[in-house]
Write an enzyme that holds these catalytic residues in place. Structure first.
Site, mmCIF file in Angstrom:
data_model
loop_
_atom_site.group_PDB
_atom_site.id
_atom_site.type_symbol
_atom_site.label_atom_id
_atom_site.label_comp_id
_atom_site.label_asym_id
_atom_site.label_seq_id
_atom_site.Cartn_x
_atom_site.Cartn_y
_atom_site.Cartn_z
ATOM 1 N N TRP A 148 -3.727 -1.907 -1.349
ATOM 2 C CA TRP A 148 -3.764 -3.193 -2.051
ATOM 3 C C TRP A 148 -4.141 -4.199 -0.975
ATOM 4 C CZ3 TRP A 148 -1.396 -8.019 -1.791
ATOM 5 C CH2 TRP A 148 -1.541 -8.825 -2.922
ATOM 6 N N GLU A 205 9.812 -13.799 -19.977
ATOM 7 C CA GLU A 205 9.481 -12.409 -19.701
ATOM 8 C C GLU A 205 8.373 -11.913 -20.640
ATOM 9 O OE1 GLU A 205 9.950 -10.537 -17.340
ATOM 10 O OE2 GLU A 205 9.721 -8.480 -18.062
ATOM 11 N N ASN A 211 0.968 0.493 6.021
ATOM 12 C CA ASN A 211 1.378 -0.413 4.947
ATOM 13 C C ASN A 211 2.133 -1.567 5.589
ATOM 14 O OD1 ASN A 211 2.375 -1.591 2.550
ATOM 15 N ND2 ASN A 211 4.233 -0.356 2.686
ATOM 16 N N GLY A 212 1.766 -2.802 5.218
ATOM 17 C CA GLY A 212 2.448 -3.963 5.787
ATOM 18 C C GLY A 212 1.424 -4.937 6.338
ATOM 19 N N LYS A 229 2.720 -2.645 -7.631
ATOM 20 C CA LYS A 229 4.094 -2.546 -8.112
ATOM 21 C C LYS A 229 5.074 -3.241 -7.165
ATOM 22 C CE LYS A 229 7.358 -0.824 -10.734
ATOM 23 N NZ LYS A 229 7.552 -1.569 -11.986
ATOM 24 N N LYS A 241 4.805 -10.494 -19.287
ATOM 25 C CA LYS A 241 4.316 -9.148 -19.611
ATOM 26 C C LYS A 241 2.879 -9.193 -20.096
ATOM 27 C CE LYS A 241 6.455 -7.125 -17.950
ATOM 28 N NZ LYS A 241 7.651 -7.331 -17.222
ATOM 29 N N HIS A 251 8.225 -32.232 -25.817
ATOM 30 C CA HIS A 251 8.105 -33.138 -24.662
ATOM 31 C C HIS A 251 6.747 -32.977 -23.961
ATOM 32 C CE1 HIS A 251 12.202 -34.400 -25.197
ATOM 33 N NE2 HIS A 251 12.561 -33.141 -25.311
ATOM 34 N N ARG A 288 1.454 1.400 -5.932
ATOM 35 C CA ARG A 288 1.664 0.446 -4.836
ATOM 36 C C ARG A 288 0.388 -0.309 -4.458
ATOM 37 N NH1 ARG A 288 6.372 1.485 -2.149
ATOM 38 N NH2 ARG A 288 5.612 0.273 -0.399
ATOM 39 N N CYS A 338 0.862 -1.164 0.000
ATOM 40 C CA CYS A 338 0.000 0.000 0.000
ATOM 41 C C CYS A 338 0.900 1.216 0.000
ATOM 42 C CB CYS A 338 -0.864 0.045 1.261
ATOM 43 S SG CYS A 338 -1.815 -1.455 1.496
ATOM 44 N N GLU A 341 0.282 -10.220 -17.303
ATOM 45 C CA GLU A 341 -0.054 -9.280 -16.234
ATOM 46 C C GLU A 341 -0.826 -8.071 -16.710
ATOM 47 O OE1 GLU A 341 4.437 -7.411 -15.655
ATOM 48 O OE2 GLU A 341 3.122 -7.491 -13.927
HETATM 49 O O1 M6R Z 1 10.681 -4.735 -7.089
HETATM 50 P P1 M6R Z 1 11.078 -6.108 -7.528
HETATM 51 O O2 M6R Z 1 11.991 -6.074 -8.721
HETATM 52 O O3 M6R Z 1 11.631 -6.946 -6.437
HETATM 53 O O4 M6R Z 1 9.721 -6.795 -8.006
HETATM 54 C C1 M6R Z 1 9.691 -8.146 -8.346
HETATM 55 C C2 M6R Z 1 8.403 -8.513 -9.052
HETATM 56 O O5 M6R Z 1 7.314 -8.320 -8.218
HETATM 57 C C3 M6R Z 1 8.203 -7.691 -10.333
HETATM 58 O O6 M6R Z 1 9.282 -7.828 -11.201
HETATM 59 C C4 M6R Z 1 6.922 -8.132 -11.062
HETATM 60 O O7 M6R Z 1 7.049 -9.433 -11.525
HETATM 61 C C5 M6R Z 1 6.605 -7.176 -12.199
HETATM 62 N N1 M6R Z 1 5.301 -6.615 -12.024
HETATM 63 C C6 M6R Z 1 6.630 -7.811 -13.528
HETATM 64 O O8 M6R Z 1 6.409 -6.898 -14.545
#
Ligand code: M6R
Length: 624
Positions: free
Chosen positions: A76, A498, A102-103, A619, A502, A521, A27, A2, A505
């Site tokens: 969040w 990756e 937050n936490g 994020k 992308k 396989h 966040r 958050c 998400e």
């Molecule tokens: O802040 P971080 O790099 O530790 O975050 C890790 C993942 O949560 C982050 O890379 C996440 O997978 C992204 N939203 C992907 O685009």
């Protein structure tokens, strides 16, 4: 997961809080709210289920006339569904003590039971509410609620109540607390969740992240775990949870607030994709000495004995950063250093496999990912030294690590990580070349070649970005597909992962990244007529094998979109080609990822998804 903010000063607090919350929305963004104390010690509280825009409208429909101190939150959800009742700020029974948090408060059930027995009434399903009632209980215990007098006389009581409450909470928290009876101060506490103080002129700020107040001040204090800040208009004091005074030297943040704005792009993600040439430049800047074929030690400061003596490298990370780690493994092993890569969230059982002879590299854009931070602690406990690769100055990871390599990519706001990823990979090359030179596993001439080619990458990314319109057309055409497959081999296999991450998400469709050779396989069975298969097929030692895998996919009806360079294009038969510039095979991920990021962006655009704030995500994942 958050974002919290606090403001005390002479300006219109609601404007500052709302603007700060917009910048913290990355966040978490399922509900939000603000609380302010007016000069008559009455509380102004507004909360909504939904985004900051809705909160802004609510405030405009019933504005506060004047205000001294205020706090805000964008959420969040962890404990309790996203709803107005669960939205922060949360109040105590008297409606006078207010908290944003937050936490996760791990002992909230135990606290709640005790507090309910003592007569407190809970109104939400959140863990946070336990904290606010606990502060109320501490105030009662200090026998102060009934006391009259002005706010200043009650300030020591408020401080002591929050201090005692903070010391009793278990888990992770960054909290800001206000009390209507003390309108001239905000108390802020930090334990395992990020919290920074912004120091202005006649005004001060509290926030989860500097981006919330950069517009107003760049002078920042990064609080430590177990600390409390007493934030007033003209001063900030720091204390430990044991009540001892703590000292901090403010640092000046180099980012400016416009770096965290869209700058004419429709979305942060697109802006950040376009910033990638600069991101690589910034990560490499001052760290490569191509003439000597060496890599500077500046900023890394890894002792040469450690570099020379380690038997292996252990990389830990999550999500996109994990994919950067997988690229790192190919690079380190190319230079003869054995490397393992683990999801930080799955590292526990493997932590005993590392020791003093293994260097652990933790990769994290935010430096706040809870899984990564816990994994770092486990690696440390096993005797391993920790090197952090991160983009975020003063983040928790930088304090836990023994050494830090900053990627210097600037603030990344889009939830989908793009420029941070490219910076993380660039950092891997810097490190791996440096290690190889120091360990004598590379010829000087080769090191020079790698360094020179790396320095050309920013210009080549610019060329790759020129394919944007063509990529947009392909993406638009296949955007209706329910499934996407990404295949590649060797050092581009993590890029296939990756590419799939992308699109998942930000478009909410099923996508898989697979090692091209593994398809037969089992997974090849999922291919159906016209299924889009994106294949990375740039010039490499495995090109012929990839070409064969593309044929196998086509034979099952797949529509293959191949990422090629001018040379490899002649050897690949696909329905569509996306051409990237040619570079050394080992450096190719820095270029092949760019069209896949753009592809994901344009599929999401065609599907009208909320690209910068995808559903269910945040994020920074600060919970485990
Ligand atoms: O802040 P971080 O790099 O530790 O975050 C890790 C993942 O949560 C982050 O890379 C996440 O997978 C992204 N939203 C992907 O685009």
């Amino acid at each position: 997961m958050c974002g919290i903010i606090g403001y005390i000063g002479g300006k219109k607090s609601t404007d500052i809080l709302v603007d700060g919350l917009r910048r913290l929305e990355y966040r978490g963004y399922d509900s939000c709210g603000v609380a302010l104390i007016d000069p008559g010690q009455a509380l102004y509280l507004k909360r909504v289920s939904g985004r900051v825009d809705a909160l802004d409208k609510l405030i405009a429909s019933d504005p506060i006339k004047k205000s001294a101190a205020g706090i805000g939150h964008t959420r969040w959800a962890t404990h309790g569904v996203p709803s107005e009742d669960n939205a922060h700020p949360h109040t105590d029974c008297s409606g006078q003590v207010v908290v944003v948090h937050n936490g996760i408060i791990e002992n909230y059930l135990e606290l709640k039971e005790k507090l309910e027995k003592a007569g407190h009434r809970f109104k939400s399903e959140t863990d946070t509410e336990a904290a606010v009632h606990l502060v109320e209980e501490k105030i009662k215990a200090l026998n102060a609620t009934g006391r009259s007098g002005d706010g200043d006389q009650l300030e020591p009581v408020f401080f002591e109540a929050v201090r005692r409450a903070a010391a009793e909470l278990k888990g992770s928290f960054a909290m800001a607390v206000i009390w209507a009876k003390c309108p001239n101060m905000i108390l802020a506490a930090r334990q395992h969740s990020p919290l920074v103080i912004g120091l202005g002129n006649g005004e001060n700020f509290v926030a989860s992240d500097v981006s919330a107040f950069l517009k107003h001040t760049k002078r920042t204090v990064f609080m430590n775990d177990g600390e409390l800040a007493v934030v007033k208009k003209d001063s900030v004091g720091y204390f430990t949870f044991q009540g001892k005074k703590a000292e901090h030297d403010p640092v000046t943040i180099q980012w400016d607030s416009t770096m965290a704005e869209k700058g004419g792009y429709k979305h942060f993600m697109l802006k950040e994709i376009h910033e990638q040439p600069g991101s690589v430049e910034n990560t490499l800047r001052g760290r490569l000495l191509p003439l000597k074929g060496d890599v500077l030690q500046r900023e890394i400061n890894l002792p040469s004995e450690l570099i020379k003596s380690v038997k292996g490298v252990q990389i830990i990370a999550c999500g996109t950063a994990y994919h950067a780690g997988l690229v790192g493994r190919y690079v380190f092993e190319n230079f003869g250093l054995q490397t393992s890569v683990d999801f930080a969230s799955e590292f526990s059982d493997r932590a005993r496999m590392v020791g003093a002879d293994v260097l652990t590299i933790a990769v994290s854009q935010s430096g706040e990912t809870a899984d990564t931070i816990y994994a770092v602690r486990e690696a440390k406990a096993s005797g391993s030294k920790i090197l952090a690769i991160t983009n975020t100055l003063g983040s928790t990871l930088t304090r836990e690590a023994d050494f830090v390599l900053y990627t210097h990519c600037g603030p990344e706001i889009g939830v989908a990580s793009t420029k941070a990823f490219i910076g993380q990979i660039a950092a891997m090359y810097v490190l791996a070349i440096h290690f190889a030179v120091m360990r004598g596993t590379i010829f000087d001439a080769d090191a020079r070649t790698y360094a020179n080619e790396l320095l050309k990458i920013p210009r080549l990314i610019e060329d790759a970005l020129e394919g944007e319109k063509a990529i947009a057309r392909v993406a638009d055409r296949v955007s209706g597909s329910e499934h996407f497959l990404f295949i590649a081999r060797h050092i581009n296999f993590p890029i296939a992962l990756e590419g799939a991450l992308k699109i998942k998400e930000i478009s909410y469709v099923h996508a898989e990244g697979y090692a091209a050779g593994e398809m037969k396989h089992g997974p090849i069975a999922i291919i159906y007529k016209n299924m889009p298969v994106l294949a990375v097929a740039t010039t490499s030692s495995v090109l012929d094998l990839v070409a064969g895998n593309i044929e196998e996919a086509k034979a099952r009806g797949a529509e293959v979109i191949a990422i090629v360079d001018e040379d490899s294009r002649k050897r690949i038969k696909a329905s569509q080609y996306i051409v990237v510039p040619k570079t050394l095979e080992i450096l190719s991920p820095l270029l092949t990822v760019v069209p896949l990021q753009l592809f994901a962006y344009f599929v999401a655009l065609a599907k009208k998804c909320d690209i910068d704030k995808p559903r269910n995500l945040a994020k920074s994942v600060t919970v485990r």
